[in-house]
Write a protein that holds these residues in place. Structure first.
Motif, short mmCIF file in Angstrom:
data_model
loop_
_atom_site.label_atom_id
_atom_site.label_comp_id
_atom_site.label_asym_id
_atom_site.label_seq_id
_atom_site.Cartn_x
_atom_site.Cartn_y
_atom_site.Cartn_z
N ALA A 7 0.87 -1.17 0.00
CA ALA A 7 0.00 0.00 0.00
C ALA A 7 0.91 1.22 0.00
O ALA A 7 1.52 1.56 1.01
CB ALA A 7 -0.91 0.00 1.22
N VAL A 78 0.33 -7.59 3.94
CA VAL A 78 0.13 -6.24 3.42
C VAL A 78 1.24 -5.38 4.01
O VAL A 78 1.40 -5.31 5.23
CB VAL A 78 -1.25 -5.66 3.81
CG1 VAL A 78 -1.36 -4.20 3.39
CG2 VAL A 78 -2.37 -6.50 3.19
N ALA A 80 2.28 -1.78 4.50
CA ALA A 80 1.84 -0.38 4.48
C ALA A 80 3.10 0.48 4.39
O ALA A 80 3.84 0.60 5.35
CB ALA A 80 1.05 -0.07 5.74
N ARG A 88 -3.27 4.20 6.30
CA ARG A 88 -3.96 3.63 7.47
C ARG A 88 -5.43 3.37 7.17
O ARG A 88 -5.95 2.29 7.47
CB ARG A 88 -3.85 4.57 8.67
CG ARG A 88 -4.47 3.99 9.95
CD ARG A 88 -4.52 5.03 11.06
NE ARG A 88 -5.49 6.07 10.80
CZ ARG A 88 -6.81 5.94 10.96
NH1 ARG A 88 -7.34 4.80 11.37
NH2 ARG A 88 -7.61 6.97 10.71
N CYS A 91 -5.76 0.37 4.91
CA CYS A 91 -5.55 -0.89 5.63
C CYS A 91 -6.74 -1.23 6.52
O CYS A 91 -7.10 -2.40 6.67
CB CYS A 91 -4.25 -0.83 6.43
SG CYS A 91 -2.79 -0.88 5.36
N GLU A 92 -7.38 -0.22 7.10
CA GLU A 92 -8.60 -0.47 7.87
C GLU A 92 -9.69 -1.03 6.96
O GLU A 92 -10.41 -1.95 7.33
CB GLU A 92 -9.10 0.81 8.54
CG GLU A 92 -8.41 1.12 9.83
CD GLU A 92 -9.07 2.29 10.56
OE1 GLU A 92 -10.13 2.81 10.11
OE2 GLU A 92 -8.52 2.67 11.59
#
Length: 101
Positions: A7, A78, A80, A88, A91-92
């Motif tokens: 990400a 994943v 980040a 963030r 990812c949430e």
């Protein structure tokens, strides 16, 4: 092998894109399925060279893993890339429809 999703906090014009590009390609060379998610796709990284990974915008990642990974499974990992608010939040969102480390 694993499905690995990076990400990235910005598109491929960001300084960190070179690092993400090379890590994703190297992991693909080791047999992993890799993908990079970016918030906007003004620059999709074609200037960096061959991309042995898929690229999707954050808003395109919706749980239809067959568009992202050839085996259709979700990511096991994943990464980040840098602690930014948009990463963030992404990812949430991911945590709502898949399990990863």
């Amino acid at each position: 092998m694993s499905n690995i999703l990076f990400a990235l906090y910005y598109d491929f014009s960001a300084n960190s894109a070179v690092h993400v590009h090379n890590f994703a390609n190297q992991l693909a060379a080791f047999g992993h399925c890799t993908a990079v998610a970016i918030p906007e796709d003004r620059d999709r990284g074609s200037a960096l060279g061959t991309q042995n990974y898929s690229v999707q915008r954050f808003d395109q990642v919706d749980g239809d893993w067959s568009r992202i990974f050839p085996d259709g499974r979700p990511p096991e990992i994943v990464h980040a890339w840098t602690p930014r608010e948009n990463v963030r939040l992404f990812c949430e969102k991911l945590a709502g429809f898949c399990d990863f480390s």
